[in-house]
Each structure stands twice: as C-alpha cells, then as structure tokens.
Motif scaffolding. Structure first.
Motif, PDB file in Angstrom:
ATOM      1  N   ASN A 409      69.836  -1.355  58.904  1.00 55.98           N
ATOM      2  CA  ASN A 409      70.075  -1.198  60.348  1.00 55.98           C
ATOM      3  C   ASN A 409      69.325  -2.284  61.135  1.00 55.98           C
ATOM      4  O   ASN A 409      68.486  -1.994  61.993  1.00 55.98           O
ATOM      5  CB  ASN A 409      69.629   0.191  60.822  1.00 55.98           C
ATOM      6  N   PRO A 410      69.626  -3.538  60.831  1.00 57.54           N
ATOM      7  CA  PRO A 410      68.799  -4.644  61.345  1.00 57.54           C
ATOM      8  C   PRO A 410      68.839  -4.790  62.872  1.00 57.54           C
ATOM      9  O   PRO A 410      69.877  -4.594  63.499  1.00 57.54           O
ATOM     10  CB  PRO A 410      69.390  -5.875  60.665  1.00 57.54           C
ATOM     11  N   ILE A 413      67.650 -11.185  63.591  1.00 54.51           N
ATOM     12  CA  ILE A 413      68.454 -12.152  62.862  1.00 54.51           C
ATOM     13  C   ILE A 413      67.988 -12.250  61.415  1.00 54.51           C
ATOM     14  O   ILE A 413      68.792 -12.315  60.488  1.00 54.51           O
ATOM     15  CB  ILE A 413      68.369 -13.540  63.550  1.00 54.51           C
ATOM     16  N   MET A 414      66.676 -12.251  61.237  1.00 54.79           N
ATOM     17  CA  MET A 414      66.145 -12.330  59.878  1.00 54.79           C
ATOM     18  C   MET A 414      66.671 -11.170  59.039  1.00 54.79           C
ATOM     19  O   MET A 414      67.181 -11.355  57.923  1.00 54.79           O
ATOM     20  CB  MET A 414      64.617 -12.324  59.900  1.00 54.79           C
ATOM     21  N   GLY A 415      66.540  -9.943  59.535  1.00 58.22           N
ATOM     22  CA  GLY A 415      66.994  -8.777  58.793  1.00 58.22           C
ATOM     23  C   GLY A 415      68.491  -8.797  58.539  1.00 58.22           C
ATOM     24  O   GLY A 415      68.955  -8.464  57.433  1.00 58.22           O
ATOM     25  N   ALA A 416      69.266  -9.211  59.545  1.00 58.17           N
ATOM     26  CA  ALA A 416      70.723  -9.240  59.399  1.00 58.17           C
ATOM     27  C   ALA A 416      71.161 -10.272  58.368  1.00 58.17           C
ATOM     28  O   ALA A 416      72.081 -10.020  57.572  1.00 58.17           O
ATOM     29  CB  ALA A 416      71.377  -9.530  60.749  1.00 58.17           C
ATOM     30  N   THR A 417      70.518 -11.437  58.361  1.00 58.27           N
ATOM     31  CA  THR A 417      70.891 -12.465  57.381  1.00 58.27           C
ATOM     32  C   THR A 417      70.516 -12.034  55.959  1.00 58.27           C
ATOM     33  O   THR A 417      71.232 -12.353  55.005  1.00 58.27           O
ATOM     34  CB  THR A 417      70.239 -13.816  57.724  1.00 58.27           C
ATOM     35  N   LYS A 418      69.415 -11.314  55.821  1.00 59.83           N
ATOM     36  CA  LYS A 418      69.059 -10.810  54.499  1.00 59.83           C
ATOM     37  C   LYS A 418      70.056  -9.732  54.051  1.00 59.83           C
ATOM     38  O   LYS A 418      70.368  -9.615  52.859  1.00 59.83           O
ATOM     39  CB  LYS A 418      67.639 -10.240  54.503  1.00 59.83           C
ATOM     40  N   VAL A 599      77.862  -7.733  59.830  1.00 57.36           N
ATOM     41  CA  VAL A 599      76.957  -6.584  59.606  1.00 57.36           C
ATOM     42  C   VAL A 599      77.124  -5.643  60.800  1.00 57.36           C
ATOM     43  O   VAL A 599      76.430  -5.770  61.805  1.00 57.36           O
ATOM     44  CB  VAL A 599      75.486  -7.036  59.472  1.00 57.36           C
ATOM     45  N   PRO A 600      78.055  -4.681  60.719  1.00 53.79           N
ATOM     46  CA  PRO A 600      78.336  -3.805  61.873  1.00 53.79           C
ATOM     47  C   PRO A 600      77.121  -3.043  62.386  1.00 53.79           C
ATOM     48  O   PRO A 600      77.060  -2.700  63.574  1.00 53.79           O
ATOM     49  CB  PRO A 600      79.403  -2.840  61.326  1.00 53.79           C
ATOM     50  N   MET A 601      76.142  -2.777  61.500  1.00 48.05           N
ATOM     51  CA  MET A 601      74.968  -2.020  61.921  1.00 48.05           C
ATOM     52  C   MET A 601      73.934  -2.886  62.631  1.00 48.05           C
ATOM     53  O   MET A 601      72.914  -2.380  63.098  1.00 48.05           O
ATOM     54  CB  MET A 601      74.307  -1.339  60.707  1.00 48.05           C
ATOM     55  N   TYR A 602      74.208  -4.203  62.720  1.00 48.84           N
ATOM     56  CA  TYR A 602      73.264  -5.078  63.416  1.00 48.84           C
ATOM     57  C   TYR A 602      73.334  -4.838  64.913  1.00 48.84           C
ATOM     58  O   TYR A 602      74.386  -4.914  65.527  1.00 48.84           O
ATOM     59  CB  TYR A 602      73.574  -6.542  63.101  1.00 48.84           C
TER      60      TYR A 602
END
Length: 616
Positions: A409-410, A413-418, A599-602
């Motif tokens: 659930n990022p 940007i860092m979390g979403a790219t990972k 990433v829809p949860m981003y």
C-alpha cells in the motif's frame, strides 16, 4: 619497567629473603651468637636453600605471575614452593654434614621464608590497590554480575592505570552474594536496587557483565538501567570471549540492537549450503549495507565464485579487501557496473553465468526519491528488469529480490517502484526456469542514511535530536539477522513468492530517540532536546508487511512467512513499464500518475488520509 628487569628484582629479593631466613634461624637457635664451628654449616645451608628455593619458584611459575592480580591460587603456590624447598634443603644439608640438623631450625626457616615471600608479594598488590583507589579522575562504575566475568572485568578496571572507570559496587540477582564483597567491592542487591545504587554512589557507568544472559534478558535489564542517568556498557558475548575474538578492552556501549531483545536467528545450514555452496553467486549492490552483509555471510557457505557487482568503486573495493583478508581461498570477482545498463548486465551474465542472484541494488531513500522519481524508476524498476531478464536468459537457478515493507500500500515513489519490481519478477516466474522470489522487511538498524546513525550524530553534537512525528512507528531489524533470513528464504523459494520476515514488535521512533539519548548518559529534553520536524514527503506513520490480497502462510522457519504468489500478466506489465520508460523525461506528476496506474494501491499520504476520512 620491562618484565625481565622486574623478574631480576623479584629473584634478588627472594635470595635476600632466603639468606635472611637462614641467618635468623641460626641466630635465634644459638641465642644471638652463631659459633665459629657452625659457620660452615650456616653458609652451606644458605647456599643450598637459595639454589633449591630458586629452582622451585621457577618450577611453580612464581616469577611469571602478575602479582597485582594475586589471589588464593598464588598463595597456595608459594606455600608448596617454600615447603618443598625447605624440606629438600634440610635433607641435602644434613647429608652433606653427615648428621641430622635440628628440626626446629628447618621449621624456623620455613616460617620466616613463607612469611616474607608471601608478605612482599601481597604487600605489592595492596600498595597497587591503594594507589588505584586514589584515582579521583576515574568514572565510577557499577558492574551487573558478580560472577567470573564480572570479577574479571573488575580486576581489569581496578588495576589498570589507563582505565577511565573504577568499579565501586556490584549488583547480582543471587541472594547468596548480597552483603558480601568481591575483590573488596560490595555486592549490594539485585537488579531492583539498580536505581537506588546509582543514585547513592553517583555512578557514571553501568557495565552489564553477564555474557550467558539471553538477548531478551539483556533487553529487560537495559529497560531498568536506562531509567538511570548512568551510561550503559556491555561486555562481548560469551562465545566471542571464549574463542578470543574480542578482548576485554573492547567493553562496548549498549546499542539499540540490544534493546530489541530477539534471540539469534537459527538457520538451516544444510538447506542453505545446498543452493549456495560450490555455486557462482552474484550480488548486486554489493557495496551497500545489505549487499555487503550478504557478501560476508554467503562467503561462509563456500561458493565456487562470488561476484561483487556495484556502481560505486570505493564501496566495492572496500568489501573486496575485507573478504580477501578474511577468506583468502575464496574466488572473488569485483564488477563495476550499473544495473540500469542493460548491455553491461547482459555481458556480466554471459561471462560468468551466475547460478544464484541476490538483487540488492536499489534507491531506498524515501524523500530523495519523491524529488527524483525518474531515478527511482530507472534503478528500482528498469534495473530490476535488466537483472531479472538476464537471469531468465542465462538460466540462473534462483533469483532473490531484496524488497521492503514500503512496497505494501505504498505512499512513496520508492515503495511503489519496489512493488513494481516485485510484480515484474512474479510475472517472469510463470514462464521461466528460474525460481524468482522477493524478501520483504522493514528498516534495518545502522544502514546508510537510516535514523539511528543520524540520531547518534545529533546526540554527539549536543542535539537537538529531530523526530518527524511523535506517533511514527517502524519495524526494525539488525542487518545481520535480516540477511540471515534473506539467505534462508532463498532456500525455501519454489517460485513467485513474496517472503515476509518477522520483524518483531514495531518501535515508536520517539521512544527510540529517547532510548538512544539515555544510553548515551543524557536525559531527553533536559540535556538533549527533541524537536519535531513533521512527516516528510512519501512517509507514513506506520508500515505494513502484506497487501490484502497476499494473505499470510507460515514456512518451516518460525521467523519467515509467505504471501501467496500473485498472478501478474507479463505482457501487460511490460507494456506499462515500457510506457513509464518513455516518459522519464516528463514532469514528476505524469510519472507518478503512470506508477499509480501500474500499482493501483499507490496513493500519496494525503490521498490515503482523505480516503480514511471518507470511510469514517
């Protein structure tokens, strides 16, 4: 003064003592006047006693003892040496004379020699002890643990002129030791007395000297000690002391790692060896905090060849030199390469054909990646794609991606790219012979740019310590234990899994800052102020370890859990990543929109907060 010179002085002193003892015995035996007819007997007895006594003192190693640490063992050795030398000297002199000498003469010589030899040595210890007690500049130390280890430390601190600390009191939970003394130092109770004793004796330092205590026990003990104003220190582990890996001079400060209270990770050595031993192993990001620790631990499992791939030449050189020194027989290959360079990565795989890949290369700093989203995409998404594709192309057996809880659930940007990186290797797993897996964990203590080193620097500078928000919570793990679990998770992979490491209880960052201040011997918001700076772009108040869809299942390792493999359509994902690749020179918001489509949860922090408000 050199040790040889000290020995000569001690030998000379003993010769004088033996001479004086024989002379005194004869003098008293003949009531103050030795007849001339007995001069020869007296002189022969003296020379025989000196020679025999010196031989026995050498045999009992009494000239190799460190007398400032003398104890009952040294006293017993002196008694044995003087007893045997007295008996032998008496026997030899009687044989030479041709008749038995008076037994009272021998007993008198024995008593005087024993009294003087023992007295001189223990007087030296008492004098040194008294001298050290007068060192008012030393910091007062409380030692927790009046056992063998605590006694050893007390001796070292007590008799070492260069020591900055002087032991003044022991604390021990054994009631049999209470109100007794060890090395003249009182044992004043159990751990419930620590606060009172620190206040009463104005203790500057507390030393935890119980190497056999469990990590949870140490953590509980630290919780008591950190409520005092004393600075906390701890001795090395029992295993390190036994094997001589660490000297007693390296009594270290208590670190945040000790507060976690988790027992050491137990690894399945056979399972790990099966997929790492005698294999060519590639580690990307080998110069980083996680990557370098992966190198150290994998080197223990004797890989055929270890490939150290990194973008920064200094960090790669550093880990290479460390490994060459520790593992001279290990075949190492340092590789300077950027995972974003597809041709270079292809060349590396074609040349070395790695059988196992640990992909640790990534951009990880949340606020920096918010300002530079294109770089996060290049490294975390495209870089992972390049390495993962080459692993598939060249038949790598296992590919382990180092991921993060920020991918769930990022809000960054860092979390979403990972998360996209996780999705990509899962998409490959359906068609590839390579077993792909991701290992997800939270913050690691002491990694570059993490909160702990920053707090320490701020404390050393006198503050203030800066905390983003008083309610911010994070999971923490030490680098070595995280890496052990990553390697273990690799042995469990069947393909497509996201492994989740048990991070223990989450820690409030504010409490972490306060603990660090206390462990440094200061009082939070008294000696060192704490300032709140506000949540930074991309940060959440708390992190999660699983998405709602992944669920959670246990593995045969009690610290590793597994999320259900997700079905990701490879062609669709590749098309989305291709679009993202073509807009990297566009504005930040357009890049973020495309990431959100993949990433829809981003959501940004603001979007998540507004969503929660609507729900409520």
């Amino acid at each position: 003064m050199k040790i040889n010179f000290k020995t000569y002085i001690l030998v000379g002193t003993d010769i004088v003592i033996v001479w004086a003892s024989v002379f005194t015995a004869y003098f008293l035996h003949f009531e103050g006047r030795i007849p001339k007819s007995h001069y020869a007997d007296w002189l022969s007895y003296t020379f025989v006693s000196i020679a025999v006594s010196t031989i026995f003192m050498i045999l009992f190693n009494l000239y190799k003892r460190v007398w400032r640490y003398s104890s009952i063992g040294e006293l017993i050795s002196i008694i044995k040496s003087v007893s045997l030398s007295s008996l032998l000297s008496f026997a030899i002199t009687s044989i030479v004379k041709g008749q038995l000498l008076p037994v009272s003469l021998m007993l008198s010589i024995f008593e005087t020699t024993l009294l003087l030899m023992g007295g001189v040595r223990f007087a030296w210890r008492i004098a040194r002890d008294s001298y050290n007690k007068r060192q008012s500049s030393q910091r007062k130390a409380l030692i927790i643990g009046a056992g063998d280890c605590g006694t050893f430390i007390a001796k070292e601190l007590k008799f070492n002129r260069n020591s900055e600390m002087y032991p003044v009191v022991f604390i021990d939970d054994d009631p049999k030791k209470h109100k007794h003394q060890v090395l003249g130092i009182p044992v004043l109770g159990g751990k419930d007395q620590i606060g009172e004793v620190v206040e009463r004796f104005q203790i500057d330092d507390i030393i935890i000297a119980i190497p056999s205590l469990s990590k949870r026990g140490i953590s509980q003990l630290i919780d008591v000690c950190k409520m005092t104003k004393a600075k906390l220190k701890i001795i090395p582990s029992l295993d390190d002391l036994i094997h001589g890996k660490i000297t007693i001079k390296e009594i270290r400060d208590v670190e945040v790692e000790d507060l976690l209270g988790r027992e050491a990770v137990k690894v399945d050595l056979e399972g790990i060896a099966n997929y790492v031993e005698n294999k060519t192993v590639l580690i990307t990001g080998a110069g980083g905090s996680i990557g370098s620790e992966l190198c150290r631990q994998i080197a223990e499992f004797r890989p055929k060849q270890l490939l150290l791939l990194g973008h920064g030449e200094n960090s790669i050189y550093s880990i290479e030199m460390e490994l060459r020194s520790k593992y001279p027989q290990l075949e190492l290959e340092p590789i300077i390469a950027d995972v974003q360079d597809r041709n270079r990565i292809d060349d590396v795989f074609r040349t070395y054909s790695p059988e196992v890949v640990f992909h640790a290369a990534a951009h990880k700093h949340v606020p920096l990646m918010e300002r530079n989203p294109a770089e996060a995409v290049k490294n975390n998404v495209l870089g992972t794609r390049n390495v993962a594709d080459c692993a598939d192309k060249y038949g790598t057996g296992r590919f382990v991606l180092i991921s993060t809880d920020k991918a769930v659930n990022p809000t960054s940007i860092m979390g979403a790219t990972k998360r996209i990186a996780e999705m990509y290797i899962q998409s490959l797993n359906h068609t590839s012979r390579t077993k792909y897996a991701a290992v997800r964990f939270g913050n690691v203590l002491g990694s570059r740019g993490s909160v702990i080193p920053r707090f320490k620097q701020q404390i050393e500078s006198g503050g203030p310590v800066t905390v983003t928000h008083p309610d911010m919570i994070r999971y923490f793990m030490t680098i070595p234990e995280a890496v052990q679990l990553v390697i273990q998770a690799g042995s469990l992979a069947n393909g497509g899994e996201v492994f989740v490491l048990d991070m223990g209880e989450p820690v409030k960052i504010l409490n972490l800052a306060k603990d660090l201040i206390r462990l440094s011997g200061f009082e939070p918001n008294v000696d060192i102020p704490i300032h709140y700076t506000g949540i930074r772009p991309g940060e959440k108040l708390f992190e999660e370890l699983l998405t709602n869809e992944e669920g959670l299942a246990s593995t045969k390792h009690n610290r590793i859990f597994i999320g259900k493999p997700a079905h990701v359509n490879r062609s669709e994902l590749e098309a989305e990543i291709s679009k993202l690749e073509h807009v990297l020179r566009g504005n930040k918001e357009y890049i973020k929109d495309l990431i959100g489509h993949i990433v829809p949860m981003y959501r940004t922090v603001e979007q998540w907060e507004s969503k929660e408000l609507v729900k409520s």
